[in-house]
Design a protein around this motif. Structure first.
Motif, mmCIF file in Angstrom:
data_model
loop_
_atom_site.group_PDB
_atom_site.id
_atom_site.type_symbol
_atom_site.label_atom_id
_atom_site.label_comp_id
_atom_site.label_asym_id
_atom_site.label_seq_id
_atom_site.Cartn_x
_atom_site.Cartn_y
_atom_site.Cartn_z
ATOM 1 N N TYR C 14 -15.246 9.645 -9.587
ATOM 2 C CA TYR C 14 -15.275 10.695 -8.562
ATOM 3 C C TYR C 14 -15.512 12.027 -9.243
ATOM 4 O O TYR C 14 -14.820 12.349 -10.217
ATOM 5 C CB TYR C 14 -13.956 10.741 -7.797
ATOM 6 C CG TYR C 14 -13.561 9.405 -7.180
ATOM 7 C CD1 TYR C 14 -14.052 9.036 -5.928
ATOM 8 C CD2 TYR C 14 -12.721 8.531 -7.856
ATOM 9 C CE1 TYR C 14 -13.703 7.820 -5.361
ATOM 10 C CE2 TYR C 14 -12.361 7.314 -7.304
ATOM 11 C CZ TYR C 14 -12.850 6.961 -6.057
ATOM 12 O OH TYR C 14 -12.504 5.767 -5.503
ATOM 13 N N ASN C 39 -1.050 -0.444 -10.296
ATOM 14 C CA ASN C 39 -1.410 0.742 -9.507
ATOM 15 C C ASN C 39 -2.303 1.688 -10.300
ATOM 16 O O ASN C 39 -2.034 1.948 -11.475
ATOM 17 C CB ASN C 39 -0.162 1.518 -9.095
ATOM 18 C CG ASN C 39 0.533 0.853 -7.919
ATOM 19 O OD1 ASN C 39 -0.090 0.086 -7.180
ATOM 20 N ND2 ASN C 39 1.803 1.136 -7.756
ATOM 21 N N GLY C 40 -3.325 2.161 -9.673
ATOM 22 C CA GLY C 40 -4.139 3.222 -10.264
ATOM 23 C C GLY C 40 -5.090 2.781 -11.350
ATOM 24 O O GLY C 40 -5.638 3.605 -12.070
ATOM 25 N N GLY C 42 -7.957 1.288 -10.853
ATOM 26 C CA GLY C 42 -9.357 1.430 -10.420
ATOM 27 C C GLY C 42 -9.851 0.347 -9.491
ATOM 28 O O GLY C 42 -11.051 0.179 -9.296
ATOM 29 N N LYS C 43 -8.900 -0.388 -8.880
ATOM 30 C CA LYS C 43 -9.306 -1.483 -7.991
ATOM 31 C C LYS C 43 -10.067 -0.951 -6.779
ATOM 32 O O LYS C 43 -11.141 -1.433 -6.414
ATOM 33 C CB LYS C 43 -8.062 -2.274 -7.534
ATOM 34 C CG LYS C 43 -7.219 -2.828 -8.676
ATOM 35 C CD LYS C 43 -6.070 -3.673 -8.200
ATOM 36 C CE LYS C 43 -5.037 -2.916 -7.378
ATOM 37 N NZ LYS C 43 -4.259 -1.898 -8.157
ATOM 38 N N THR C 44 -9.471 0.080 -6.146
ATOM 39 C CA THR C 44 -10.129 0.658 -4.978
ATOM 40 C C THR C 44 -11.448 1.303 -5.366
ATOM 41 O O THR C 44 -12.438 1.223 -4.638
ATOM 42 C CB THR C 44 -9.193 1.677 -4.309
ATOM 43 O OG1 THR C 44 -8.045 0.978 -3.825
ATOM 44 C CG2 THR C 44 -9.878 2.387 -3.155
ATOM 45 N N THR C 45 -11.461 1.886 -6.562
ATOM 46 C CA THR C 45 -12.703 2.514 -7.013
ATOM 47 C C THR C 45 -13.815 1.477 -7.139
ATOM 48 O O THR C 45 -14.972 1.750 -6.824
ATOM 49 C CB THR C 45 -12.470 3.227 -8.350
ATOM 50 O OG1 THR C 45 -11.346 4.101 -8.207
ATOM 51 C CG2 THR C 45 -13.690 4.021 -8.765
ATOM 52 N N GLN C 86 -8.328 0.022 2.208
ATOM 53 C CA GLN C 86 -6.902 -0.024 1.894
ATOM 54 C C GLN C 86 -6.080 0.731 2.944
ATOM 55 O O GLN C 86 -4.986 0.336 3.286
ATOM 56 C CB GLN C 86 -6.687 0.595 0.511
ATOM 57 C CG GLN C 86 -5.265 0.448 0.007
ATOM 58 C CD GLN C 86 -5.132 0.827 -1.464
ATOM 59 O OE1 GLN C 86 -6.073 1.323 -2.089
ATOM 60 N NE2 GLN C 86 -3.967 0.570 -2.025
ATOM 61 N N GLU C 157 -6.358 -4.704 -0.695
ATOM 62 C CA GLU C 157 -4.910 -4.868 -0.473
ATOM 63 C C GLU C 157 -4.575 -5.096 1.000
ATOM 64 O O GLU C 157 -3.891 -4.293 1.629
ATOM 65 C CB GLU C 157 -4.147 -3.653 -1.026
ATOM 66 C CG GLU C 157 -4.515 -3.431 -2.494
ATOM 67 C CD GLU C 157 -3.405 -2.790 -3.290
ATOM 68 O OE1 GLU C 157 -2.219 -2.913 -2.880
ATOM 69 O OE2 GLU C 157 -3.707 -2.182 -4.327
HETATM 70 N N1 ATP Z 1 -11.273 10.432 -4.483
HETATM 71 C C1 ATP Z 1 -10.843 10.485 -5.754
HETATM 72 N N2 ATP Z 1 -11.160 11.539 -6.520
HETATM 73 C C2 ATP Z 1 -10.753 11.611 -7.796
HETATM 74 N N3 ATP Z 1 -10.019 10.671 -8.390
HETATM 75 C C3 ATP Z 1 -9.672 9.590 -7.695
HETATM 76 C C4 ATP Z 1 -10.064 9.447 -6.328
HETATM 77 N N4 ATP Z 1 -9.586 8.264 -5.883
HETATM 78 C C5 ATP Z 1 -8.910 7.718 -6.921
HETATM 79 N N5 ATP Z 1 -8.973 8.499 -7.991
HETATM 80 C C6 ATP Z 1 -8.392 8.211 -9.305
HETATM 81 O O1 ATP Z 1 -8.984 7.056 -9.810
HETATM 82 C C7 ATP Z 1 -8.022 6.257 -10.470
HETATM 83 C C8 ATP Z 1 -8.085 4.864 -9.869
HETATM 84 O O2 ATP Z 1 -7.707 4.928 -8.513
HETATM 85 P P1 ATP Z 1 -7.833 3.712 -7.546
HETATM 86 O O3 ATP Z 1 -7.494 4.183 -6.182
HETATM 87 O O4 ATP Z 1 -9.158 3.085 -7.725
HETATM 88 O O5 ATP Z 1 -6.691 2.755 -8.075
HETATM 89 P P2 ATP Z 1 -6.123 1.417 -7.473
HETATM 90 O O6 ATP Z 1 -6.192 0.444 -8.537
HETATM 91 O O7 ATP Z 1 -6.811 1.095 -6.217
HETATM 92 O O8 ATP Z 1 -4.628 1.805 -7.186
HETATM 93 P P3 ATP Z 1 -3.613 1.332 -6.035
HETATM 94 O O9 ATP Z 1 -3.098 0.056 -6.444
HETATM 95 O O10 ATP Z 1 -2.609 2.425 -6.020
HETATM 96 O O11 ATP Z 1 -4.420 1.294 -4.790
HETATM 97 C C9 ATP Z 1 -6.674 6.924 -10.272
HETATM 98 O O12 ATP Z 1 -6.362 7.584 -11.463
HETATM 99 C C10 ATP Z 1 -6.901 7.900 -9.184
HETATM 100 O O13 ATP Z 1 -6.128 9.053 -9.399
#
Ligand code: ATP
Ligand code: MG
Lengths: 283, 405, 235
Positions: C14, C39-40, C42-45, C86, C157
């Motif tokens: 991002y 958590n965090g 990068g799964k959602t990413t 999510q 999720e």
């Molecule tokens: N829109 C955004 N802009 C900038 N950074 C982001 C954004 N969304 C997520 N991040 C960052 O990217 C990293 C990965 O986030 P992500 O949401 O992909 O994690 P996740 O594995 O899905 O976590 P969770 O289990 O909490 O859903 C985190 O450090 C988060 O702070």
């Protein structure tokens, strides 16, 4: 205390006058509610259509029910062009106010250049026809206007509720990013809706030409009340816009009959404030 | 002479053009040589007053050419520095300020309509400039001693003019015994409406309904219903612009036509040409008929006006009290400058107060309260889609009489 | 057999932040992939990058044999990627039924079939999206993605924050989709144990990289990587 005839007559003419508010509010409400674009030039477009109706009627002797067949599609195209500007410059809600305001001023100047600042009246033999029902008189043209506004509002409402495009537009209005991720092509729909809004201005313009005397500065005459109507009717809700228009028209008219005509301008905004405070859940 | 009144449509107007050529020598004569005298002013070229400003602009341009065709001001040509006040008093105020301080014009001319005039008058007073105006309907507001009215309202039109109307009404048979007074809340209309009610009641004419509506009122349906219900013998309307047309149309939709009605400041063209306008009365100071056409210069100005207004595509290209007011403004300034033999504001003003000026409105004096002379407000009536002066009788067009509606 | 989805050396994030680095994996037709990680990580990413709402720095994403990494989200959706976000993000101002029909595309999944899958939704078909409970919103989000008749379903999720009984219901529905309908899917889950039995393969992410990839059955048989990488202990 005013007589029942007076009250009844005031109610009739108020509701019918409100039909025009509703018709003007329709396009405005759609683009504001569903595209987050506040189109101040909506009124200027309506007047452009009115002047075109006047011009075709007086210079070329084309009856309005024929000229409307040319004017409304032309307005649709103008709506598309206008949306191209919004799209090209990624216009947001606030910027749309400024841009469409300038657009309205330019149109006003253009209208004044071509048709002069002088009053233009499209005289027709049916412009002041009325039918008598009991003790009451119902002006025919306003009645037709209300029926047309009703059909458009109802049709638009159904379109938004029942068709794929309508529902996609509403989804997009709520959350454009999510809707896009489901394949909704917001851009295409937005063009369609902008064209439609301008086409509705064209319909309103045809009636303005028949009912009112035209002058360029009149572009701004409906602005305040129609904005109140759009908000009272809930953004993006076509039936709401029409009912709110009739509500305001009737309230103004009753205020003029019972209190003083000078109260009329206060009415729309008083109703607006009361409804905003009371916040009835009728959407 | 004024068969062109049907020109509610666009068309070419050969007659006017010919008339213009006949009058051409006066215009084409070279302007006097020398550094021009610059006269600054604003008009509401855009905004809600734009419709009347178009008329004033044409009249002013004709007058500037006329004056240059004679001797200009003291042998120097004149130049009208015209700006657009957008129908807004605050814009008028700053533009007059600019005209006087930045453009350094020699003299100024007043704008159109009460509010811009008041704004301009304040500036004129601050800089000691003489200001002439033709459209301030409330004379008592003109408190500046170097402000001059070009239009003969008289010092108290709210008392004098209602009596002119009541005199005319008294000659109808049967004479109206009641009147509805309906007025815009626009200050100059409201001012006259209040006077009308007072004077009518004084003379035994009942006023069962007195209604005020806001300027810019959109729907007259409910008002029409009230007027119809009151069903008085006479309808007096303190209207501006199109309001009279709207009211009469709304009344027709209720199948009601007042027997006789008076309209204060309507747009003359639309009302005369409307099917509802037949035989309605209105206020005026002159119409393009005798005896007014015999006044010095009037014929020529009227012809020029018709020619230019047609060319400018105005639907009603006939000179009336609006255009005449602007013509009178320039006639007063011209005679003041020549009489005082000076471009100094104070000297021009002093001369005007002591002398009689001849304008399209006839001999004009400025010796009464608020620099006004005697009132000369008349009544005109729409007859065969033309406005004709019908009252007082001695100023009615030849063969024209007040017709009972 | 040609793969349905091939992600090659993908780096995305991002703004200026790189979240995913050098991610490579493939998914065949009808296959289901579990994406696991703390958590965090990068799964959602990863899911967002497939949808097309992240910034791509490098790499390619091929779907049905065509490069889609440069396409807009709506174009990707139209090619057959269905998404269950999510946050669920149901359209609150639309009714349940409208949520399904507003984005529907022709195919075997109709609103009625979705109601068959989630009878709870059928009862509430005329209620506004805003009037639903969390579980119902999740069902609606899944149903809405199905109504687009996707070739690939992305579930981010899907059981997060739901009451245990609802979790069972949602998982059962997902199992039916993956096992009986044979829908290709990528399922992001915190609860590895729940999702491994119904997926074919699994990847584990850590700080934006794939640190483990294997058959789901292998992870079920030997939970060492799970314990090491996710800190999951046998429950
Ligand atoms: N829109 C955004 N802009 C900038 N950074 C982001 C954004 N969304 C997520 N991040 C960052 O990217 C990293 C990965 O986030 P992500 O949401 O992909 O994690 P996740 O594995 O899905 O976590 P969770 O289990 O909490 O859903 C985190 O450090 C988060 O702070
Ligand atoms: Mg996540």
């Amino acid at each position: 205390m005013p007589s029942a005839t007076l009250l009844g007559q005031a109610l009739i003419s108020g509701v019918l006058a409100g039909g025009m508010y509703g018709l003007l509010a329709l396009g405005l409400s759609l683009s504001w509610g569903l595209l987050r674009l506040v189109n101040l030039s909506h009124f200027a477009l309506a007047f452009l259509a009115a002047y075109l109706t006047y011009e075709m009627g007086t210079t070329y002797h084309i009856d309005p029910w024929w000229s409307v067949l040319v004017i409304v599609p032309a307005m649709f195209v103008i709506g598309l062009l206008q949306h191209w500007v919004f799209d090209r410059f990624k216009v947001n809600e606030l910027a749309s106010l400024l841009i469409t305001f300038s657009f309205a001023v330019i149109l006003e100047v253009a209208i004044q250049l071509y048709w002069t600042a002088d009053y233009r009246r499209f005289e027709t033999h049916y412009s002041t026809l009325s039918i008598k029902v009991g003790a009451f008189y119902i002006p025919v043209l306003e009645l037709i206007l209300c029926l047309v506004a009703g059909v458009l509002a109802w049709g638009t409402w159904l379109w938004l509720r029942k068709t794929y495009v309508g529902k996609a537009l509403r989804a997009s209005a709520e959350d454009a990013e999510i809707a896009a991720a489901y394949g909704v092509d917001h851009k295409k729909l937005a063009y369609l809706l902008s064209g439609l809004g301008a086409a509705y201005a064209g319909v309103a313009g045809t009636f303005i030409a028949l009912i009112a005397t035209l002058a360029p500065a009149q572009i701004w005459a409906w602005l305040g009340v129609v904005f109140a109507v759009v908000i009272i009717g809930r953004l993006g809700n076509p039936l709401g816009a029409l009912f709110a228009g009739m509500l305001i028209g009737a309230s103004e008219s009753i205020a003029m009959a019972v209190l003083s005509p000078a109260w009329a301008p206060v009415v729309s905004f008083s109703v607006l404030i009361v409804l905003l405070l009371w916040d009835p859940d009728w959407s | 002479m004024s068969k062109g009144m049907g020109a509610w449509r666009r068309r070419t107007f050969l007659g006017g053009a010919l008339a213009g050529m006949v009058a051409a020598p006066a215009v084409l004569r070279a302007a006097p040589p020398g550094k021009p005298v610059r006269v600054g002013g604003t008009l509401s070229l855009t905004g809600f007053l734009a419709q009347t400003a178009a008329i004033h602009k044409i009249a002013a341009e004709i007058m500037v050419e006329e004056i240059n065709g004679r001797d200009g001001f003291l042998g120097r040509p004149i130049e009208y520095v015209l700006l657009d006040d957008q129908s807004k008093p605050d814009v008028a105020r700053s533009l007059y300020e600019k005209l006087i301080t930045v453009d350094k014009v020699d003299l100024i001319q007043g704008p159109y309509a009460t509010a811009p005039i008041l704004a301009a008058m304040g500036v004129a007073q601050r800089y000691g400039k003489i200001i002439i105006q033709s459209s301030m309907g409330i004379p008592k507001l003109q408190t500046y001693d170097m402000a001059f009215p070009a239009t003969p309202f008289g010092p108290e039109p709210d008392k004098s003019y209602p009596n002119v109307i009541l005199d005319a009404m008294a000659t109808l048979s049967p004479a109206p015994k009641s009147m509805v007074v309906l007025t815009s809340k626009f200050p100059s209309a409201q001012f006259m409406a209040q006077g009308m009610r007072t004077e009518a009641e004084k003379r035994g004419v009942k006023v069962p309904l007195f209604l005020e509506y806001e300027a810019g009122n959109r729907d007259f349906g409910a008002i029409a219903a009230r007027v119809k219900e009151a069903n008085a013998d006479f309808l007096w309307v303190g209207s501006l612009g199109l309001e009279s047309n709207q009211i009469l149309e709304a009344l027709r939709k209720l199948d009601y036509r007042p027997k006789n009605s008076f309209h204060l400041y309507p747009a003359p063209g639309p009302l005369a040409l409307s099917p509802d306008g037949n035989l309605v009365w209105s206020s005026t100071f002159l119409e393009p008929d005798e005896p007014f056409m015999s006044r010095p210069g009037m014929k020529r100005i009227a012809e020029h006006y018709k020619e230019r207004a047609t060319k400018a595509n105005l639907p009603y290209p006939i000179i009336d009290a609006q255009a005449a007011g602007m013509a009178a403004q320039w006639q007063i300034l011209e005679q003041g400058v020549n009489g005082a033999k000076s471009l100094e504001d104070k000297q021009i003003a002093a001369w005007l107060k002591k002398n009689v000026v001849t304008t399209v409105y006839g001999p004009t004096k400025f010796d009464g309260p608020y620099n006004h002379g005697a009132p000369a407000q008349l009544i005109r009536q729409v007859q065969n889609k033309e406005w004709k002066v019908v009252w007082p009788k001695d100023l009615a067009a030849p063969g024209v009489k007040l017709i009972n509606g | 057999m040609a793969d349905l989805l091939t992600v090659q050396s993908l780096s995305a994030g991002y703004g200026r932040a790189v979240v995913l680095s050098d991610v490579t994996f493939a998914l065949g037709e009808g296959q289901a992939l579990a994406v696991l990680g703390r958590n965090g990580v990068g799964k959602t990413t990863l899911i967002d990058s497939l949808i097309g709402v992240t910034r791509r720095f490098a790499g390619s994403v091929r779907f049905s044999g065509k490069e889609i990494a440069t396409l807009s989200p709506e174009a990707r959706a139209q090619r057959g990627i269905g998404w269950v976000p999510q946050e669920r993000n149901v359209f609150r101002s639309l009714s349940v039924e409208e949520n399904l029909t507003a984005v529907a595309r022709p195919g075997p999944w109709t609103a009625d079939r979705v109601f068959g899958l989630f009878p709870r939704l059928a009862e509430r078909r005329h209620h506004a999206g805003s009037a639903l409970s969390g579980g119902e919103q999740q069902m609606l989000a899944i149903g809405r993605a199905l109504a687009t008749n996707p070739k690939l379903l992305l579930l981010d999720e899907p059981t997060e924050g739901l009451a245990p009984i609802i979790v069972q219901e949602v998982l059962a529905a997902i199992a039916r989709l993956l096992r009986e309908e044979g829908l290709a899917a990528i399922v992001v889950e915190q609860h590895a144990r729940k999702i491994l039995p119904i997926t074919d393969r699994a990847v584990i992410l850590e700080r934006g990289r794939i640190v483990h990839e294997s058959a789901s059955a292998a992870l079920l048989a030997d939970a060492t990587p799970l314990e090491r990488l996710l800190g999951v202990t046998e429950r």
